[in-house]
Design a protein around this motif. Structure first.
Motif, PDB file in Angstrom:
ATOM      1  N   UNK A 176       0.821  -1.210   0.000  1.00 27.01           N
ATOM      2  CA  UNK A 176       0.000   0.000   0.000  1.00 27.01           C
ATOM      3  C   UNK A 176       0.856   1.262   0.000  1.00 27.01           C
ATOM      4  N   UNK A 177       1.922   1.231  -0.755  1.00 25.43           N
ATOM      5  CA  UNK A 177       2.859   2.355  -0.824  1.00 25.43           C
ATOM      6  C   UNK A 177       2.255   3.525  -1.611  1.00 25.43           C
ATOM      7  N   UNK A 178       1.664   3.218  -2.742  1.00 27.52           N
ATOM      8  CA  UNK A 178       1.041   4.228  -3.613  1.00 27.52           C
ATOM      9  C   UNK A 178       1.982   5.373  -3.972  1.00 27.52           C
ATOM     10  N   UNK A 179       3.248   5.075  -4.152  1.00 29.50           N
ATOM     11  CA  UNK A 179       4.226   6.064  -4.580  1.00 29.50           C
ATOM     12  C   UNK A 179       4.874   6.844  -3.464  1.00 29.50           C
ATOM     13  N   UNK A 180       4.435   6.665  -2.245  1.00 27.36           N
ATOM     14  CA  UNK A 180       4.988   7.449  -1.137  1.00 27.36           C
ATOM     15  C   UNK A 180       6.447   7.113  -0.855  1.00 27.36           C
ATOM     16  N   UNK A 181       6.855   5.875  -1.132  1.00 28.71           N
ATOM     17  CA  UNK A 181       8.265   5.526  -0.887  1.00 28.71           C
ATOM     18  C   UNK A 181       9.174   6.271  -1.869  1.00 28.71           C
ATOM     19  N   UNK A 182       8.752   6.423  -3.108  1.00 30.16           N
ATOM     20  CA  UNK A 182       9.543   7.178  -4.082  1.00 30.16           C
ATOM     21  C   UNK A 182       9.560   8.655  -3.701  1.00 30.16           C
ATOM     22  N   UNK A 183       8.447   9.167  -3.228  1.00 27.61           N
ATOM     23  CA  UNK A 183       8.375  10.556  -2.783  1.00 27.61           C
ATOM     24  C   UNK A 183       9.305  10.793  -1.591  1.00 27.61           C
ATOM     25  N   UNK A 184       9.366   9.846  -0.678  1.00 31.35           N
ATOM     26  CA  UNK A 184      10.268   9.956   0.474  1.00 31.35           C
ATOM     27  C   UNK A 184      11.725   9.947   0.038  1.00 31.35           C
ATOM     28  N   UNK A 185      12.062   9.126  -0.962  1.00 30.86           N
ATOM     29  CA  UNK A 185      13.445   9.079  -1.445  1.00 30.86           C
ATOM     30  C   UNK A 185      13.875  10.425  -2.001  1.00 30.86           C
ATOM     31  N   UNK A 186      13.010  11.048  -2.763  1.00 29.05           N
ATOM     32  CA  UNK A 186      13.358  12.325  -3.382  1.00 29.05           C
ATOM     33  C   UNK A 186      13.476  13.419  -2.336  1.00 29.05           C
ATOM     34  N   UNK A 187      12.567  13.442  -1.384  1.00 29.08           N
ATOM     35  CA  UNK A 187      12.584  14.511  -0.393  1.00 29.08           C
ATOM     36  C   UNK A 187      13.578  14.276   0.733  1.00 29.08           C
ATOM     37  N   UNK A 188      14.029  13.052   0.942  1.00 32.45           N
ATOM     38  CA  UNK A 188      14.953  12.770   2.041  1.00 32.45           C
ATOM     39  C   UNK A 188      16.327  13.352   1.816  1.00 32.45           C
ATOM     40  N   UNK A 189      16.673  13.686   0.602  1.00 32.18           N
ATOM     41  CA  UNK A 189      17.994  14.212   0.310  1.00 32.18           C
ATOM     42  C   UNK A 189      18.080  15.714   0.525  1.00 32.18           C
ATOM     43  N   UNK A 190      16.997  16.346   0.933  1.00 33.36           N
ATOM     44  CA  UNK A 190      16.992  17.794   1.118  1.00 33.36           C
ATOM     45  C   UNK A 190      16.955  18.125   2.601  1.00 33.36           C
ATOM     46  N   UNK A 191      17.533  19.239   2.947  1.00 29.05           N
ATOM     47  CA  UNK A 191      17.677  19.631   4.346  1.00 29.05           C
ATOM     48  C   UNK A 191      16.370  20.051   4.980  1.00 29.05           C
TER      49      UNK A 191
END
Length: 68
Positions: free
Chosen positions: A51-66
């Protein structure tokens, strides 16, 4: 020589702008078209039980920002 400096500064300025807006644009894409986001960017399409619905990819992109 002066033109090289302007091109160099412009190039790095564009890199900084792109890096700072990448997470915002990805989040906007997720909010505006969640079905398209899942179809194009989701890594777990073959595991619907997560039941990820793309949230894991969204977390990957945003996790690299301060700011996240």
């Amino acid at each position: 020589m002066k033109i090289f400096q302007y091109v160099f500064v412009l190039f790095f300025l564009l890199l900084i702008i792109f890096n700072s807006t990448k997470a915002s644009l990805t989040y906007a894409y997720y909010e505006l078209d969640p079905i398209g986001f899942v179809e194009n960017l989701c890594e777990n399409k073959d595991k619907p039980e997560m039941h990820c619905n793309g949230k894991c990819q969204l977390m990957k992109v945003t996790a690299t920002h301060w700011f996240v």
